[in-house]
Structure formats: C-alpha cells, structure tokens
Design an enzyme around this catalytic site. Sequence first.
Site, PDB file in Angstrom:
ATOM      1  N   GLY A 291      -2.944  -5.884   9.751  1.00  0.00           N
ATOM      2  CA  GLY A 291      -3.082  -7.006   8.825  1.00  0.00           C
ATOM      3  C   GLY A 291      -1.801  -7.767   8.574  1.00  0.00           C
ATOM      4  O   GLY A 291      -1.721  -8.550   7.629  1.00  0.00           O
ATOM      5  N   TYR A 292      -0.803  -7.569   9.438  1.00  0.00           N
ATOM      6  CA  TYR A 292       0.538  -8.089   9.169  1.00  0.00           C
ATOM      7  C   TYR A 292       0.823  -9.462   9.785  1.00  0.00           C
ATOM      8  O   TYR A 292       1.975  -9.792  10.034  1.00  0.00           O
ATOM      9  CB  TYR A 292       1.585  -7.096   9.672  1.00  0.00           C
ATOM     10  CG  TYR A 292       2.168  -6.214   8.579  1.00  0.00           C
ATOM     11  CD1 TYR A 292       1.378  -5.739   7.554  1.00  0.00           C
ATOM     12  CD2 TYR A 292       3.510  -5.864   8.579  1.00  0.00           C
ATOM     13  CE1 TYR A 292       1.905  -4.938   6.566  1.00  0.00           C
ATOM     14  CE2 TYR A 292       4.053  -5.052   7.595  1.00  0.00           C
ATOM     15  CZ  TYR A 292       3.244  -4.599   6.596  1.00  0.00           C
ATOM     16  OH  TYR A 292       3.760  -3.806   5.618  1.00  0.00           O
TER      17      TYR A 292
ATOM     18  N   SER B 192       0.791  -1.231   0.000  1.00  0.00           N
ATOM     19  CA  SER B 192       0.000   0.000   0.000  1.00  0.00           C
ATOM     20  C   SER B 192       0.822   1.279   0.000  1.00  0.00           C
ATOM     21  O   SER B 192       0.304   2.353  -0.313  1.00  0.00           O
ATOM     22  CB  SER B 192      -0.945   0.011   1.209  1.00  0.00           C
ATOM     23  OG  SER B 192      -0.210  -0.088   2.425  1.00  0.00           O
TER      24      SER B 192
ATOM     25  N   ASP C 185      -3.974   2.127  14.564  1.00  0.00           N
ATOM     26  CA  ASP C 185      -2.956   1.404  13.805  1.00  0.00           C
ATOM     27  C   ASP C 185      -2.563   2.183  12.551  1.00  0.00           C
ATOM     28  O   ASP C 185      -1.504   1.931  11.984  1.00  0.00           O
ATOM     29  CB  ASP C 185      -3.485   0.020  13.416  1.00  0.00           C
ATOM     30  CG  ASP C 185      -2.503  -0.769  12.564  1.00  0.00           C
ATOM     31  OD1 ASP C 185      -1.377  -0.997  13.050  1.00  0.00           O
ATOM     32  OD2 ASP C 185      -2.853  -1.142  11.432  1.00  0.00           O
TER      33      ASP C 185
ATOM     34  N   ARG D 189      -7.563   3.020   7.137  1.00  0.00           N
ATOM     35  CA  ARG D 189      -6.714   4.040   6.537  1.00  0.00           C
ATOM     36  C   ARG D 189      -6.725   5.263   7.452  1.00  0.00           C
ATOM     37  O   ARG D 189      -7.773   5.666   7.951  1.00  0.00           O
ATOM     38  CB  ARG D 189      -7.210   4.438   5.135  1.00  0.00           C
ATOM     39  CG  ARG D 189      -6.934   3.398   4.060  1.00  0.00           C
ATOM     40  CD  ARG D 189      -5.445   3.287   3.759  1.00  0.00           C
ATOM     41  NE  ARG D 189      -5.164   2.424   2.615  1.00  0.00           N
ATOM     42  CZ  ARG D 189      -4.883   1.142   2.698  1.00  0.00           C
ATOM     43  NH1 ARG D 189      -4.879   0.550   3.885  1.00  0.00           N
ATOM     44  NH2 ARG D 189      -4.606   0.441   1.611  1.00  0.00           N
TER      45      ARG D 189
ATOM     46  N   GLU E 225       1.235   9.209   7.209  1.00  0.00           N
ATOM     47  CA  GLU E 225       2.227   8.129   7.248  1.00  0.00           C
ATOM     48  C   GLU E 225       3.262   8.361   6.139  1.00  0.00           C
ATOM     49  O   GLU E 225       2.896   8.737   5.026  1.00  0.00           O
ATOM     50  CB  GLU E 225       1.545   6.766   7.028  1.00  0.00           C
ATOM     51  CG  GLU E 225       0.649   6.338   8.161  1.00  0.00           C
ATOM     52  CD  GLU E 225      -0.035   4.992   7.893  1.00  0.00           C
ATOM     53  OE1 GLU E 225       0.442   4.247   7.002  1.00  0.00           O
ATOM     54  OE2 GLU E 225      -1.030   4.686   8.553  1.00  0.00           O
TER      55      GLU E 225
ATOM     56  N   HIS F 246       0.627   0.593  11.386  1.00  0.00           N
ATOM     57  CA  HIS F 246      -0.109   0.081  10.229  1.00  0.00           C
ATOM     58  C   HIS F 246       0.214  -1.405   9.998  1.00  0.00           C
ATOM     59  O   HIS F 246       0.554  -1.826   8.893  1.00  0.00           O
ATOM     60  CB  HIS F 246       0.232   0.897   8.976  1.00  0.00           C
ATOM     61  CG  HIS F 246      -0.790   0.789   7.883  1.00  0.00           C
ATOM     62  ND1 HIS F 246      -1.008   1.783   6.970  1.00  0.00           N
ATOM     63  CD2 HIS F 246      -1.652  -0.211   7.542  1.00  0.00           C
ATOM     64  CE1 HIS F 246      -1.939   1.416   6.116  1.00  0.00           C
ATOM     65  NE2 HIS F 246      -2.353   0.199   6.443  1.00  0.00           N
TER      66      HIS F 246
ATOM     67  N   THR G  91      -2.482  -6.355  -1.051  1.00  0.00           N
ATOM     68  CA  THR G  91      -3.293  -5.712  -0.014  1.00  0.00           C
ATOM     69  C   THR G  91      -4.741  -5.710  -0.486  1.00  0.00           C
ATOM     70  O   THR G  91      -5.036  -5.939  -1.661  1.00  0.00           O
ATOM     71  CB  THR G  91      -2.852  -4.256   0.225  1.00  0.00           C
ATOM     72  OG1 THR G  91      -3.059  -3.503  -0.986  1.00  0.00           O
ATOM     73  CG2 THR G  91      -1.393  -4.182   0.619  1.00  0.00           C
TER      74      THR G  91
END
Length: 380
Positions: free
Chosen positions: A264-265, A45, A239, A210, A244, A261, A67
């Site tokens: 989802g990792y 992303s 998060d 986001r 960013e 961020h 993503t």
Amino acid sequence: MKFLIDENIPYAEAFFSSLGTIERFAGRELKAEQLKDVDVLLVRSITKVNDELLSQANKLKFVGTATIGEDHIDKPLLKQRGIEFSSAPGCNATSVAEFVISALLVLHDRYNLDFINKTIAIVGVGNIGKRLLQRLNTLNVDVLLCDPVRQDNESDAAHFIDLNDALARADIISFHTPLTRDGAHPTFHLLNENNLPLLKDDVVLINSCRGEVIDNQALYNHIIWREESSKPAIKLVLDVWEGEPNPMPALIEKAELATAHIAGYSLEGKARGTEMLYQKVCALLAVPSTIKLSTLLPIADVASTKLAQDVTTTDELKKLVHLVFDVRRDDGLFRELLNSNGFDWLRKNYPTRREWSSLQVEIEKRSTNSIDLSKIGFAI
C-alpha cells in the site's frame, strides 16, 4: 497545538503546520514520555497505541492512523479516555490492488501464467478487495469471493462462498482481511495446517494484508512437504509476515516475490491517508480544511505514453503496468538489503512509487476487443 507524527507519513508539514508544531518519530521507537503535552498523535501500523504508550499523555485529544488497519490501536481505551480516533479506510486500496496485479504479471512473465484465464479467490472483500474485484471484473477474470462477515450481515450475500471452498477451487488466492483474534470470524491464522492441504497443486498464494493471517510456520512446513512429495511448488507472493520486522528467512527463500509490507506504499496511497486525517483533525477543531492533496502531488517521472493501438492482451497490459510499477524492483531490494539494513529501514527508505492514474495514456487507434484501461485506473 502539538502534533506527534510518524516519520513515514508524507506531506504532514504541508497539511498540519498551520495548525500547530510538528514533531516526527520513528514508528517502533515511540516512548510514553514523548506524548507529554501532545494534542494529536498520528501513527502508522507499526506503532502499538495502548495503555503503556498513553500513560503520560496528559493533553491528547486525537489519535489517527494513516492506515486502513486498526489492530494496533486500543480503541476501547481511547473511548474510555475521551480521545477521538480515526483511521484512513480505503486510502491505499488502489495501491494494494495494483501491487497484486503487478505481481501476477511478473508470474505471467516467468511462467506464462495468464491470470486472466484463471480463477481468482479474493478473501476479504472490503475496500481493497472491492478495488481488486473491480479491476479483475474489467479484465473478465473468473472471481470467487469469500467474506464471512459480509455474508452474515448482508441480505444479498449469495455470491459469497466458504473459505474451504475458495481454497479448493481457486488457481490464485489473494488475502485482504483485517487481523482479528476474536468474534465470530477471527482471521488470525486463517490459513493454517488444517486447510493448507485443500490448495490446488499449482496454486498462487498472495498475502498483502497482515502476516498473521497465514500461519507462516505451517505454510513453510506445507511447502517442504510438497517438495518431499514431488508435488508442484506454491507460487508464493508475500508482502506481509508473521514476526515483523523479523520475517522467517526460510520462508523468504520459498517466495517468488517477497517485499517489506509495502503493497500500500504508493505515494498516492500514503498521502491519501494524510489528507484523510487532516480532514478529521480540521473537523475536530471546527476549522476549514483548505489544503488539497491534488495540489501537492508531483508529476510522475513517467507521466505520459502514446500507444499505436488499444491494449488487448496480457502481454500488452504487462508492459503498460510495469512502465509505472514493477514489483520485481521491491523484491530485489528486499532480498539484497534486508539483512544489512533491516525491515523498517526498507519501509522508511522506500523509493517513490506511483499509481497507474499518474500515467496519461494516449491511444491512436481504438478497437472493439480492448481492455478498458480507464476502468482499471489509467488516465486515458
């Protein structure tokens, strides 16, 4: 064929090396000249795929993002140039849902906040929102759903409510929308100075979609106003951030949990994205997709546990969840290392995290009032 692949996409060599040569790149540092003679570009992303980046892409056939979000991709441009595109919808949905519940269990630990007996609003009920909803339904949580796009387009949409209604009624609000700036329902600054006053006094606010979905400056101003008015503080879990890789330092200080961020990792979530793109590339090349993710994932560090009896309480669930993943680890790393190493360094060097499905749970004694662990993702 030549593949140009983001350095944070796992198992790329395992999936793609039989199809061509692979070159890795740092997501924010990719230059137009690197795309010369490249056939396939795979990004995450943080890489903006636009006209400037593709100005020297003379052979590009396929662009994929590992993503679910697509706001960093100029899809009309790709279509205009005849370049195939795919994202990886749903690849990290389980990971983000588990991040949210882990965070809520941390707040339960700190404040005796039993989220199972609260009202939770899910704003954005796509792949991630649905996955979170399924787990909350299993836990018998009262859930409000807000998704105006689905509400407009589905015949059976009576269960959706207006955003302002959700903000006013929910004890906990979790955002899971894409980032959009146009159309009938743009999500840019969805939460802003106009609707922040609708929030309950002791609300929990979670954003793992986001950063720009929440007006960060307006949120900070609202928090300061609450402090000056002696009102209860928002319990804030962030998060994602506006600006960013340079989040607002003052807002970090106000967050109960702050991370880079990485919701989802999970290893599974990132690797599913790779597998989905591999399948798309194979279809494009008309070759069989023979490599399976299940053969690549390692056994988890904590792979099994035995329980004397079923899980029936939030405290018992917390112990099991945090045996796999406790978001306080990532919050600690974020606060300790952000200033010295940077946002992108934290993402690139993110320590391995597994999903609940990696833990095999053996239960000796079953009960009738237990939490169905298999329905929320554990292997039983």
